[in-house]
Design a protein around this motif. Structure first.
Motif, mmCIF file in Angstrom:
data_model
loop_
_atom_site.group_PDB
_atom_site.id
_atom_site.type_symbol
_atom_site.label_atom_id
_atom_site.label_comp_id
_atom_site.label_asym_id
_atom_site.label_seq_id
_atom_site.Cartn_x
_atom_site.Cartn_y
_atom_site.Cartn_z
ATOM 1 N N THR A 247 0.825 -1.214 0.000
ATOM 2 C CA THR A 247 0.000 0.000 0.000
ATOM 3 C C THR A 247 0.856 1.260 0.000
ATOM 4 O OG1 THR A 247 -1.738 -1.170 1.199
ATOM 5 C CG2 THR A 247 -1.860 1.214 1.196
ATOM 6 N N HIS A 248 1.939 1.240 0.780
ATOM 7 C CA HIS A 248 2.831 2.401 0.861
ATOM 8 C C HIS A 248 4.084 2.136 0.036
ATOM 9 C CE1 HIS A 248 0.881 3.401 4.983
ATOM 10 N NE2 HIS A 248 0.314 4.089 4.021
ATOM 11 N N PRO A 249 4.179 2.744 -1.143
ATOM 12 C CA PRO A 249 5.273 2.378 -2.043
ATOM 13 C C PRO A 249 6.637 2.890 -1.619
ATOM 14 C CG PRO A 249 3.924 4.099 -3.009
ATOM 15 C CD PRO A 249 3.257 3.714 -1.736
ATOM 16 N N ASP A 250 6.682 3.848 -0.699
ATOM 17 C CA ASP A 250 8.001 4.267 -0.220
ATOM 18 C C ASP A 250 8.501 3.341 0.889
ATOM 19 O OD1 ASP A 250 6.166 5.194 1.650
ATOM 20 O OD2 ASP A 250 7.449 6.873 2.247
ATOM 21 N N GLU A 251 7.762 2.265 1.126
ATOM 22 C CA GLU A 251 8.249 1.176 1.975
ATOM 23 C C GLU A 251 8.635 0.076 0.992
ATOM 24 O OE1 GLU A 251 4.696 1.034 4.402
ATOM 25 O OE2 GLU A 251 5.102 3.060 5.109
ATOM 26 N N SER A 252 9.714 0.354 0.254
ATOM 27 C CA SER A 252 9.942 -0.297 -1.035
ATOM 28 C C SER A 252 10.240 -1.796 -1.000
ATOM 29 C CB SER A 252 11.044 0.442 -1.792
ATOM 30 O OG SER A 252 12.242 0.411 -1.057
ATOM 31 N N GLN A 310 6.828 8.438 -2.581
ATOM 32 C CA GLN A 310 6.138 8.962 -1.395
ATOM 33 C C GLN A 310 5.076 7.971 -0.920
ATOM 34 O OE1 GLN A 310 4.361 12.576 -2.989
ATOM 35 N NE2 GLN A 310 2.414 11.536 -3.408
ATOM 36 N N ARG A 311 4.692 8.158 0.324
ATOM 37 C CA ARG A 311 3.722 7.287 0.967
ATOM 38 C C ARG A 311 2.299 7.498 0.424
ATOM 39 N NH1 ARG A 311 3.012 5.460 6.435
ATOM 40 N NH2 ARG A 311 0.979 5.912 7.287
ATOM 41 N N GLU A 312 1.947 8.766 0.192
ATOM 42 C CA GLU A 312 0.573 9.100 -0.140
ATOM 43 C C GLU A 312 0.332 8.988 -1.642
ATOM 44 O OE1 GLU A 312 2.662 11.133 1.509
ATOM 45 O OE2 GLU A 312 1.910 10.986 3.559
ATOM 46 N N LEU A 349 2.468 -5.668 2.747
ATOM 47 C CA LEU A 349 3.869 -5.487 3.133
ATOM 48 C C LEU A 349 4.182 -4.012 3.347
ATOM 49 C CD1 LEU A 349 5.482 -8.085 0.704
ATOM 50 C CD2 LEU A 349 5.128 -8.342 3.172
ATOM 51 N N HIS A 350 4.479 -3.675 4.599
ATOM 52 C CA HIS A 350 4.757 -2.301 4.997
ATOM 53 C C HIS A 350 6.131 -2.202 5.642
ATOM 54 C CE1 HIS A 350 0.757 -0.210 4.789
ATOM 55 N NE2 HIS A 350 0.342 -1.451 4.673
ATOM 56 N N GLY A 351 6.493 -0.988 6.021
ATOM 57 C CA GLY A 351 7.652 -0.706 6.838
ATOM 58 C C GLY A 351 7.427 0.630 7.501
ATOM 59 N N PHE A 352 8.154 1.057 8.515
ATOM 60 C CA PHE A 352 9.276 0.275 9.006
ATOM 61 C C PHE A 352 9.164 0.243 10.518
ATOM 62 C CE2 PHE A 352 10.500 2.177 4.999
ATOM 63 C CZ PHE A 352 10.983 1.094 4.299
ATOM 64 N N VAL A 446 2.307 -6.440 7.658
ATOM 65 C CA VAL A 446 3.653 -6.880 8.029
ATOM 66 C C VAL A 446 4.566 -5.667 7.916
ATOM 67 C CG1 VAL A 446 5.593 -8.360 7.378
ATOM 68 C CG2 VAL A 446 3.259 -9.257 7.276
ATOM 69 N N GLU A 447 5.192 -5.294 9.014
ATOM 70 C CA GLU A 447 6.074 -4.122 9.049
ATOM 71 C C GLU A 447 7.513 -4.593 9.138
ATOM 72 O OE1 GLU A 447 5.307 -0.840 9.056
ATOM 73 O OE2 GLU A 447 3.124 -0.858 9.380
ATOM 74 N N ILE A 448 8.194 -4.571 7.993
ATOM 75 C CA ILE A 448 9.592 -4.965 7.997
ATOM 76 C C ILE A 448 10.424 -3.866 8.650
ATOM 77 C CG2 ILE A 448 9.486 -6.548 6.056
ATOM 78 C CD1 ILE A 448 10.396 -4.103 4.354
ATOM 79 N N PRO A 945 4.757 4.077 11.721
ATOM 80 C CA PRO A 945 4.407 3.485 10.423
ATOM 81 C C PRO A 945 3.016 2.847 10.467
ATOM 82 C CG PRO A 945 5.914 2.078 11.586
ATOM 83 C CD PRO A 945 5.683 3.274 12.466
ATOM 84 N N ARG A 946 2.689 2.045 9.503
ATOM 85 C CA ARG A 946 1.444 1.364 9.238
ATOM 86 C C ARG A 946 0.663 2.071 8.162
ATOM 87 N NH1 ARG A 946 -2.807 -1.189 13.561
ATOM 88 N NH2 ARG A 946 -4.576 -1.495 12.219
HETATM 89 ZN ZN LIG Z 1 3.054 1.493 5.637
#
Ligand SMILES: [Zn+2]
Length: 946
Positions: A247-252, A310-312, A349-352, A446-448, A945-946
Motif C-alpha cells: 500500500t505504501h510504495p516508499d516502503e519499497s 512517497q507514501r501518499e 507489506l509495509h515498513g518500518f 507486516v512491518e519490515i 508506520p502502518r
Molecule cells: Zn506502511
C-alpha cells in the motif's frame, strides 16, 4: 527556419550513427564480476583491465558519470548537502605489464545501512541511483578504459519505471515454461492515469476460472455444503487465492520482495529456505503451491506514490486509511478486487518497525469480524492466546515471523496482540490488511524493519512462511472462511466471538448487542421516498458502494410497513442473511465507544448514515421482506433533477452536495447566486437563490432539490469565493490535504497565492499572522484553532486533552437554524470531531451556530478518553472583528473526505463570509459551564508506520 533545424537534426543523427560513442573507439573495457554499488551496503568490486599499452599509476584518473570519484561526496545530515568525504573510491591499485588491477569500493553515502530514515535519505536517495560509466584514464597517454556501473539502493530495488518491464519479462518467462500460468491484470487507474499493476500466478487459466465461477460462487451461496465437500476431497481438487499487496510504495522492500518472488515463481521448480523449526530446511515445490493456490500480487496499490517515492497518493492522501471509506481510485480498485477474488489470506507489506512487526493486532477489535474463526478459536482469558492453538491468523503470523527471521539477519519479531497492550488495534477498517478481515481473509499488516536488502529477504520469506503454513493447514483454514460465510447467510451471531472483544480493564465485553439477542439486525432499509429519505443522492452512492464490495442489494417489490411506517415499493433493502453481511453492517451500524482505551491507532467512527447524512432503518423482524425483494446487480443511475419551476428565480435546496457542485459551477461561470436569509416551510436559511434559466444549463448529472421562489425573499449575493488553503504542516496526509481534496471535489475555486484570495481556509495552522491581515478566515480543527490562539489572530478559548489531537467523537449537536451557515441542518442533529478539541464561550458578539448537545448522553461513539468536558461546548461560531470575518470549527468537517454530511457547513461559511451581513442569526447559548479536563491520555502522537 524549420527546414534548417530539420537538416541539422538529420546531420547530427547521421553523425551519431557513423561515429558511435567516442569512448568505444579506443577504450578498453574493464573486467568485473559485479558492477553494482550500493547505498546501503559497503561493497568492494574487483576490476581488471588490459590497456594494451603502457600506463602509469600516478597518471591515472577515475571518474564515474560526469564527475571524478573525488566529487562523489557523502551526504551531511547537518548541512543537508553532499559535502562530506567521497563515498566511492578505488583501492589496491597495481600494474602488471599493461594490466591494471584494483577495487572499486563504496562506503555508505548517508552513513546508514538503510534508506528509510526521514527526511534523509528517505526523500533523496533516488537521486543517486542510476547507471554511470566508470572511466579510467591515463592522463599522460590518453589511454582509457571504461565499464558501466549501476548504483543501487539495495539488490532488488525498483524505481517506478523499472517495475513494468520486469513484470513483462517475468510474465513471459513464466508462461514460457508451459507448466504454470502468469497473467497481468490492471485493477484500475489512478487519478494521474497510471495502471495499478497486479500479477496472478496459477497452475493454468482454468484454475482461475474454476475458482471464480465454481468454488467462490458455491462458497458465497452454500458454504456449508462446500465445507462438507472439501473435508472429503483431495485438497488439490480446488485452488484458493493468496493475496500479497503493498500500500505504501516508499516502503519499497514490500514491492521488491513481490517482484523477487514472482521472478522465482517464473523460473524455479522449488523454493528452498530455512524453515520454521530451528535449523530445518524447507522445500516448497512450485507445482505443489499452484496445485493448491492462486497467487495474486498487487505489486503496489499506489503507483502514483511510487513514481514520486512517497507514501501518499497524488492527492496526498494516505490510502492505508481509506479502504473502508473508498474515496480514492486506489481503494475503489482494491475493494472491488477483494470482492472479486475473496482471498483466503491477505498480506500487506509495509515498513518500518525496527522490531519486525506482524499482525494480529491489539484490542479493541471491530465487533463485526468473526474474530474466533479468523484467529483459530476462542481466546483464553488467562494466556490471551487461542484455546488449543488451532490454525488461524496467530499461527499464520508466527509462521511468517519465524521463516522471515530464519532467512534474514533479524533475530526476532513482534506480534502487537501479544507484545503491545493497546494502540495497534483493528477497530478501524481503513487499513488495507484489516479491511480484508471483513471478507474472511487472514489479513496481516507486516512491518519490515528497514529499507534495505535484509528487509526484502525478511518480507519475501515471511510470504514463503505464509504459503507453507496455509498449504499445511489449507482445509481447516478454508473451512473457517466458509464458516464465516455460513454465519452470514444464516445471520448467526455466534457468541464465540465475544471472548475476543475485551475492554481496557481486560474483562470480556462481547459484541455490543444492547437490548437485542442478535448483534445483527435482520435488514436495513434505505428509503428512497422523499418523505422518508433526507438525502437520496447518498443512497445511490451506497448502492454502488455495496455492489463494489460484494454486498447483495435488493429493492422491495411492494410496500412494506415496519413500526407503523410504510416503505413504498422500490425501497432499497440490505438483508443481513448474506455472506458479506458484516461488511454491510460495519458501514451501517451505530459503532462503538472505545473511550476506555488509553490509545488507538486512528479514527474508528464510520457510521455512513450519520456522516454521509442519509436515512437508514434498522429492521429487527425476520422475514419482513421474505419473497418481496428483487436483487439489484448494477448501480442505479440517479434520476434527472425535477426542473418543473415556473418562477423566474429558483431556490436550490442546500440539502445535498450536488447543490454545492451546482452553485460552484454557476459561480465559476459568473452567474449570480444568492444565499437565502429567511426560512419558511419549504425554504431554509442557507439555501441558494438563482435565476431559473441560468441554472438549467448546469444540471447535467446532478440531482438537486428545487423550490419555486416566492415573489420576495431575503437573500444576499454570494461573492465568488477565491480560496487560499494553508499548506499541510508535514509531509504526511492530514486534514489540510483532505480539505483540499474535498473543496476540489465540490468544484470550489482554489488560488495558490494568498494575495489572490478573498477567503483563507485553514485546517493546518500553518500561517503567518501578517499575511492574513484583512483576509476573511475559516479555521477547521484543532491544529488551526491552536495556531489562531498561539498567534493571537483572534481571542479563542479551546479545550483538548493533552496529546489529544487524535481524540474523536460522533456527537449529538445543536445547530442554529437562523444562521445561513447551519440553517439547512436540524436543531437536534450530529457533529463529528476527529482532532479532539472543543471551543468554550466566545466573545459576546460572536454567533454560535453549532454546539455539542447539553444532554448527558451527548457522546455517541468514537475514542475520546475523559470526554465529559465536551458536553454542551462550542463546535462552531462566526464573528467579525476589526473588519475581518472569522468562522471557527472544532468540527472536523472534511476529515478523511468521509464527513460528507458536514460539507455544507464549510461551503456556506465560505459563501457567506464575504457578504455584507455576514454575522447573522440568533446564535446558540452555552449553558453547560466549562469543565476541567480529567484525563491525560497517552496517545501515540506518531501516525507512522502502518
Ligand atoms: Zn506502511
Amino acid at each position: 527556419m524549420k527546414k534548417l533545424i530539420k537538416l541539422l537534426v538529420t546531420f547530427l543523427l547521421t553523425l551519431t550513427l557513423l561515429v558511435p560513442s567516442s569512448l568505444s573507439i579506443y577504450a578498453q573495457t574493464l573486467s568485473m564480476e559485479d558492477t553494482h554499488l550500493s547505498l546501503t551496503e559497503k561493497k568492494s568490486l574487483d576490476f581488471e583491465v588490459d590497456f594494451k599499452e603502457e600506463i602509469s599509476l600516478d597518471q591515472l584518473s577515475f571518474s564515474l558519470g560526469d564527475k571524478p570519484l573525488s566529487e562523489w561526496k557523502a551526504f551531511n545530515m547537518e548541512t543537508e548537502a553532499y559535502d562530506l568525504k567521497p563515498w566511492i573510491r578505488v583501492e589496491d591499485l597495481s600494474i602488471d605489464g599493461n594490466v591494471l588491477k584494483g577495487k572499486l569500493v563504496n562506503s555508505l553515502p548517508y552513513g546508514l545501512d538503510a534508506t528509510d530514515l526521514r527526511p534523509y535519505p528517505r526523500w533523496t536517495f533516488e537521486e543517486l541511483l542510476g547507471t554511470y560509466p566508470l572511466v579510467v584514464k591515463d592522463e599522460g597517454s590518453g589511454a582509457k578504459a571504461s565499464i558501466d556501473i549501476e548504483i543501487q539502493n539495495y539488490t532488488g530495488f525498483h524505481k517506478y519505471e523499472e517495475i513494468q518491464p520486469d513484470l513483462d519479462a517475468l510474465i513471459a518467462a513464466g508462461n514460457e515454461k508451459g507448466d504454470r500460468f502468469f497473467k497481468y491484470e490492471s485493477i484500475g487507474q489512478t487519478d494521474e492515469g497510471r495502471e495499478i499493476p497486479m500479477v496472478i500466478v496459477a497452475k493454468n487459466e482454468e484454475t482461475i476460472d474454476h475458482y471464480l465461477n465454481n468454488t467462490l460462487t458455491e462458497a458465497l451461496n452454500d458454504p456449508a455444503k462446500l465445507s462438507e465437500k472439501i473435508a472429503q476431497d483431495d485438497p488439490t481438487s480446488y485452488q484458493v487465492p493468496i493475496f500479497i499487496n503493498n500500500t505504501h510504495p516508499d516502503e519499497s522492500p514490500g514491492i521488491d520482495a513481490q517482484i523477487d518472488l514472482l521472478k522465482d515463481l517464473s523460473t524455479k521448480e522449488e523454493f528452498i529456505f530455512n524453515g520454521q523449526e530451528k535449523d530445518s530446511l524447507e522445500r516448497l515445490k512450485v507445482s505443489d503451491v499452484l496445485d493448491n493456490f492462486i497467487l495474486i500480487f498487487c505489486v503496489t496499490l499506489n503507483p502514483d506514490g511510487k513514481a514520486e517515492n512517497q507514501r501518499e497518493n497524488s492527492h496526498k492522501l494516505d490510502i492505508n486509511r481509506d479502504n473502508i471509506y473508498q474515496t480514492q481510485a486506489e481503494t475503489k480498485a482494491m475493494s472491488a478486487t477483494l470482492a472479486k477474488y475473496n482471498p483466503l489470506t491477505f498480506i500487506d507489506l509495509h515498513g518500518f518497525v525496527p522490531e519486525f512487526l506482524i499482525e494480529p493486532t491489539t484490542p479493541p477489535h471491530e465487533p463485526n469480524f468473526e474474530y474466533d474463526l479468523l484467529m483459530g478459536g476462542e481466546m483464553d482469558p488467562d494466556t490471551k492466546d487461542v484455546v488449543d492453538d488451532k490454525p488461524g491468523a496467530i499461527g499464520h503470523a508466527r509462521a511468517m515471523g519465524d521463516v522471515g527471521i530464519a532467512n534474514s539477519d533479524y533475530t526476532s519479531y513482534i506480534i502487537p496482540m501479544f507484545d503491545y497492550g493497546d494502540g495497534w488495534d483493528d477497530a478501524f477498517l481503513g487499513y488495507t490488511a484489516v479491511f480484508s478481515l471483513i471478507h474472511g481473509a487472514l489479513g496481516h499488516t507486516v512491518e519490515i524493519p528497514a529499507q534495505n536488502q535484509q528487509s526484502l529477504l525478511a518480507a519475501k520469506h515471511a510470504v514463503l512462511g505464509s504459503i507453507k503454513y496455509v498449504l499445511d493447514n489449507k482445509t481447516v483454514l478454508y473451512q473457517n472462511q466458509l464458516e464465516i460465510f455460513r454465519r452470514g447467510i444464516e445471520n448467526e451471531d455466534n457468541k464465540a466471538v465475544d471472548s475476543w472483544l475485551v475492554k481496557a480493564d481486560g474483562s470480556v465485553g462481547g459484541r455490543p448487542r444492547g437490548e437485542n439477542d442478535n448483534f445483527f439486525p435482520d435488514y436495513y432499509i434505505l428509503p428512497m421516498d422523499k418523505s422518508l429519505q433526507k438525502n437520496v443522492n447518498e443512497v445511490y452512492d451506497m448502492i454502488s458502494y455495496f455492489l463494489r464490495n460484494g454486498v447483495k442489494v435488493y429493492q422491495s417489490d411492494i410496500e412494506v410497513t415496519y413500526k407503523d411506517i410504510t416503505y413504498p415499493a422500490g425501497s432499497i433493502v440490505i438483508p443481513m442473511n448474506q455472506a458479506k453481511r458484516s461488511l454491510a453492517n460495519v458501514s451501517l451500524y451505530q459503532g462503538t465507544d472505545e473511550s476506555d482505551w488509553g490509545a488507538m491507532y486512528a479514527e474508528i467512527v464510520l457510521n455512513y448514515p450519520k456522516l454521509h447524512g442519509f436515512d437508514s432503518v434498522e429492521v429487527r423482524q425476520a422475514d419482513l421482506f421474505a419473497d418481496k425483494l428483487t436483487e439489484i446487480t448494477e448501480p442505479l443511475s440517479k434520476p434527472a433533477t425535477d426542473q418543473n419551476i415556473e418562477s423566474d428565480q429558483v431556490v436550490i435546496k442546500a440539502n445535498n452536495n450536488d447543490a454545492l457542485i451546482l452553485v460552484n459551477k454557476m459561480l465559476a461561470d459568473g452567474k449570480e447566486i444568492q444565499i437565502v436569509n429567511e426560512s419558511s416551510d419549504e425554504i431554509a436559511m442557507g439555501d441558494y437563490l438563482a435565476n431559473t434559466e441560468d441554472m438549467k444549463g448546469y444540471l447535467e448529472g446532478l440531482l438537486v432539490n428545487l423550490v419555486e421562489s416566492p415573489d420576495s425573499i431575503k437573500a444576499t449575493k454570494v461573492e465568488p469565493p477565491k480560496i487560499y488553503l494553508t499548506p499541510s504542516s508535514s509531509n504526511y496526509a492530514e486534514l489540510a490535504d483532505e480539505t483540499r481534496f474535498v473543496l476540489n471535489q465540490l468544484g470550489f475555486t482554489i488560488v495558490e497565492d494568498i494575495k489572490d484570495a478573498n477567503v483563507v481556509v485553514d485546517s493546518s495552522g500553518v500561517f503567518e499572522k501578517d499575511a492574513l491581515k484583512d483576509k476573511n478566515y475559516i479555521g477547521i480543527g484543532s491544529m488551526a484553532l491552536q495556531a489562531v490562539k498561539d498567534q493571537a489572530l483572534y481571542p479563542l478559548e479551546i479545550q483538548m486533552n493533552e496529546d489529544g489531537g487524535g481524540n474523536e467523537g460522533l456527537l449529538k449537536a445543536n445547530y442554529d437554524l437562523t444562521n445561513p451557515i447551519s440553517g439547512s441542518y436540524q436543531s437536534d442533529d450530529i457533529a463529528y470531531v476527529s482532532s479532539g478539541s472543543v471551543m468554550n464561550q466566545p466573545r459576546p458578539e460572536a454567533k454560535i451556530f453549532a454546539k455539542v448537545a447539553d444532554d448527558d448522553d451527548f457522546y455517541l461513539e468514537g475514542w475520546w478518553p475523559g470526554h465529559d468536558f465536551v458536553q454542551g461546548q462550542v463546535l462552531g461560531f462566526a464573528d467579525s472583528m476589526e473588519d475581518q470575518n472569522f468562522v471557527f470549527f472544532s468540527t472536523d468537517v472534511t476529515n478523511k473526505a468521509h464527513t460528507r454530511y458536514l460539507y455544507r457547513l464549510l461551503a456556506n461559511a465560505i459563501y457567506s463570509i464575504n457578504s455584507e451581513n455576514f454575522i447573522e442569526g440568533e446564535g446558540l447559548k452555552v449553558s453547560v459551564p466549562k469543565k476541567d479536563i480529567q484525563v491525560e491520555t497517552t496517545e501515540e502522537t506518531t501516525e507512522e508506520p502502518r
